[in-house]
Scaffold this motif. Structure first.
Motif, PDB file in Angstrom:
ATOM      1  N   SER A 116       0.845  -1.183   0.000  1.00 53.63           N
ATOM      2  CA  SER A 116       0.000   0.000   0.000  1.00 53.63           C
ATOM      3  C   SER A 116       0.889   1.246   0.000  1.00 53.63           C
ATOM      4  N   LEU A 117       0.249   2.391   0.014  1.00 50.90           N
ATOM      5  CA  LEU A 117       1.019   3.638   0.013  1.00 50.90           C
ATOM      6  C   LEU A 117       1.830   3.780   1.293  1.00 50.90           C
ATOM      7  N   GLY A 118       1.300   3.298   2.419  1.00 49.43           N
ATOM      8  CA  GLY A 118       2.056   3.369   3.666  1.00 49.43           C
ATOM      9  C   GLY A 118       3.345   2.572   3.586  1.00 49.43           C
ATOM     10  N   GLY A 119       3.284   1.371   3.019  1.00 49.99           N
ATOM     11  CA  GLY A 119       4.495   0.578   2.868  1.00 49.99           C
ATOM     12  C   GLY A 119       5.481   1.204   1.910  1.00 49.99           C
ATOM     13  N   LEU A 120       4.983   1.812   0.823  1.00 53.25           N
ATOM     14  CA  LEU A 120       5.887   2.469  -0.106  1.00 53.25           C
ATOM     15  C   LEU A 120       6.546   3.686   0.529  1.00 53.25           C
ATOM     16  N   LEU A 121       5.793   4.445   1.330  1.00 58.59           N
ATOM     17  CA  LEU A 121       6.378   5.593   2.017  1.00 58.59           C
ATOM     18  C   LEU A 121       7.456   5.160   3.003  1.00 58.59           C
ATOM     19  N   ALA A 122       7.279   4.002   3.638  1.00 60.89           N
ATOM     20  CA  ALA A 122       8.309   3.496   4.539  1.00 60.89           C
ATOM     21  C   ALA A 122       9.591   3.192   3.765  1.00 60.89           C
ATOM     22  N   ARG A 123       9.470   2.643   2.576  1.00 60.94           N
ATOM     23  CA  ARG A 123      10.650   2.389   1.746  1.00 60.94           C
ATOM     24  C   ARG A 123      11.293   3.689   1.290  1.00 60.94           C
ATOM     25  N   VAL A 124      10.466   4.694   1.010  1.00 58.94           N
ATOM     26  CA  VAL A 124      10.995   6.005   0.634  1.00 58.94           C
ATOM     27  C   VAL A 124      11.787   6.618   1.796  1.00 58.94           C
ATOM     28  N   ALA A 125      11.221   6.562   2.999  1.00 61.11           N
ATOM     29  CA  ALA A 125      11.914   7.115   4.167  1.00 61.11           C
ATOM     30  C   ALA A 125      13.202   6.346   4.461  1.00 61.11           C
ATOM     31  N   ARG A 126      13.173   5.051   4.272  1.00 60.80           N
ATOM     32  CA  ARG A 126      14.385   4.248   4.486  1.00 60.80           C
ATOM     33  C   ARG A 126      15.462   4.623   3.471  1.00 60.80           C
ATOM     34  N   GLY A 127      15.067   4.793   2.213  1.00 59.02           N
ATOM     35  CA  GLY A 127      16.021   5.248   1.216  1.00 59.02           C
ATOM     36  C   GLY A 127      16.549   6.636   1.513  1.00 59.02           C
TER      37      GLY A 127
END
Length: 475
Positions: A116-127
């Protein structure tokens, strides 16, 4: 007594001035400041170091417990379970449709169909923490005309693609580290590899040009004009690696200290002929045994170093790493034994301000706002939503994003503060609900349909303020 000449007095004055000015040691004239400790070209040096630095940070995140905890706590604090959207259109029917459509997009926004968008945002923040930047490509599904998101790695944007304009061909664009600028200085495109360079069977085709409106670049430019980002964990990377090595050395020292070792010395050279019962090679320390040494032999035990202060030294290094990363030590180390309510609240307040700044300045401004604009545009162009004033009044189709609230350290104290602020008209009820990550309309709708909220269950500010609090010795 003879007075010194004018030349001597001038020389002594110059020396005194030099000593006084070099006392600041900022120019390195005293010789104490290392000559290599200077940034002469910030943008060029950052671009040269960013890719190798990201690989080292990635190694630390996967191998250092402290750095892994710093990144995990930061990503969780920034994203949580994802933001909620509040459309700003004056028509409630349009807002209701946008919220429903956004909910469908939220749950199925990843082009890979996995998150979902929440999981993608977590990957963005990790990057953001590892590479210093994240790239998200906005893709339109040709079958459904719906928006999909593709997360790009930092290496997927060709950092070796640099083409200077030199100002000789008029409007020729300038490309720096895969970021293309026009003559005015606007970012107009990114040069992207079709597949990540480190992926199995990666494509060897050259990078292709992707328009900037199709790519959301999330990064924090540390210097004016910096086209790419660099990890915010760079200042603590070296110390974190040294801290891990110190931990390893301390563990080895503990293991060797726990061993019982004995050294046999031949004092006068008389221990030449020994039998097997007193052979030094066969002597071993065992519990409950008595060892008979050969004549002329002396037993010595190697000294063990004191390790009573090693814990404080390692904790000091860990606190320094957490301070450089902007994460409270007690949170990253999961050590709450030495803090009280006031200290915990003060440490969390600074961390929360940093998280809110990252959410507003980078996640929302650089990523969520472009996603929302493209999302609304596709809803209008596909005919799923009728918007006759979309071109004339685009500001009506904006939105605000509400992030999950922080759990209060003391719920009763927070409830008292909210009630007194509303009673004193220092805050509105809508502001408090928004700070908790909820929408006012949703909250009112839930209260209206709640059978237990039919009566007046709210207490006055004076009643709540007079409630007794549980005793807290460390508060």
């Amino acid at each position: 007594m003879t007075r010194p000449g004018i030349i001597t007095r001038m020389r002594s004055g110059l020396k005194a001035f030099k000593r006084a000015y070099s006392g600041f040691d900022i120019t390195g004239s005293s010789g104490k400041w290392p000559m290599q400790s200077v940034i002469t070209a910030p943008i060029s040096q950052q671009l040269a170091a960013s890719r190798l630095a990201s690989r080292k940070i990635a190694w630390l995140v996967e191998n250092s417990a402290l750095v892994a905890s710093i990144v995990q706590n930061s990503v969780t604090a920034i994203v949580g379970d994802g933001p909620t959207v509040r459309p700003l259109h004056p028509d409630p029917d349009v807002n209701a449709y946008l919220q429903t459509a956004w909910g469908e997009f939220y749950s199925a926004c990843d082009i890979e169909g996995r998150q979902s968008l929440g999981g993608l945002l977590a990957r963005v923040a990790r990057g953001f923490y590892i590479d210093g930047e994240s790239f998200v490509q906005l893709v339109t599904d040709p079958q459904t005309m719906r928006l999909k998101l593709r997360l790009l790695t930092a290496d997927q944007v060709d950092s070796s693609k640099t083409v200077p304009s030199l100002g000789m061909t008029g409007d020729q664009p300038m490309i720096i580290a895969g970021v293309e600028y026009d003559a005015v200085g606007r970012v107009v495109a990114y040069w992207v590899f079709r597949t990540p360079p480190d992926a199995p069977w990666a494509s060897v085709s050259p990078a292709v040009r992707v328009p900037a409106e199709d790519v959301a670049h999330t990064y924090e430019p540390r210097f004016a004009g910096a086209p790419r980002g660099i990890s915010p964990l760079i200042p603590i990377a070296g110390l974190a690696q040294e801290l891990d090595q110190a931990h390893d050395a301390a563990i080895v020292k503990l293991k060797t200290t726990a061993l019982v070792a004995m050294i046999l010395r031949d004092l006068d050279g008389s221990a030449v002929a020994v039998d097997t019962a007193t052979d030094p090679a066969s002597i071993a320390l065992e519990p409950g045994t008595t060892i008979k040494l050969p004549p002329g032999m002396e037993a010595q035990f190697p000294p063990t170093a004191e390790m009573t202060a090693i814990g404080e030294v390692l904790k000091h290094f860990a606190r320094t790493c957490c301070a450089g990363a902007g994460v409270p030590y007690f949170m990253a180390a999961n050590d709450y034994g030495e803090i009280n309510y006031s200290a915990g609240k003060l440490g969390l307040a600074t961390f929360q301000r940093r998280v809110k700044a990252l959410q507003a300045n980078h996640i929302v401004a650089q990523l969520l706002d472009p996603i929302w604009r493209r999302f609304v545009l596709l809803e209008v162009l596909s005919g799923r939503m009728r918007a006759p004033d979309f071109e004339s009044n685009p500001e009506r189709y904006g939105a605000s994003f509400l992030w999950p609230s922080w759990p209060p350290l003391d719920e009763l104290k927070q409830a008292k503060a909210d009630t007194l602020n509303v009673a004193a008209r220092l805050k509105s009820r809508a502001q408090i609900i928004s700070e908790n990550g909820r929408d006012v309309a949703d909250t009112d709708a839930e209260i209206a349909t709640d059978p237990y909220a039919a009566g007046n269950l709210s207490a006055s500010a004076a009643t709540i303020a007079s409630q007794n609090e549980p005793e807290n010795e460390n508060a």
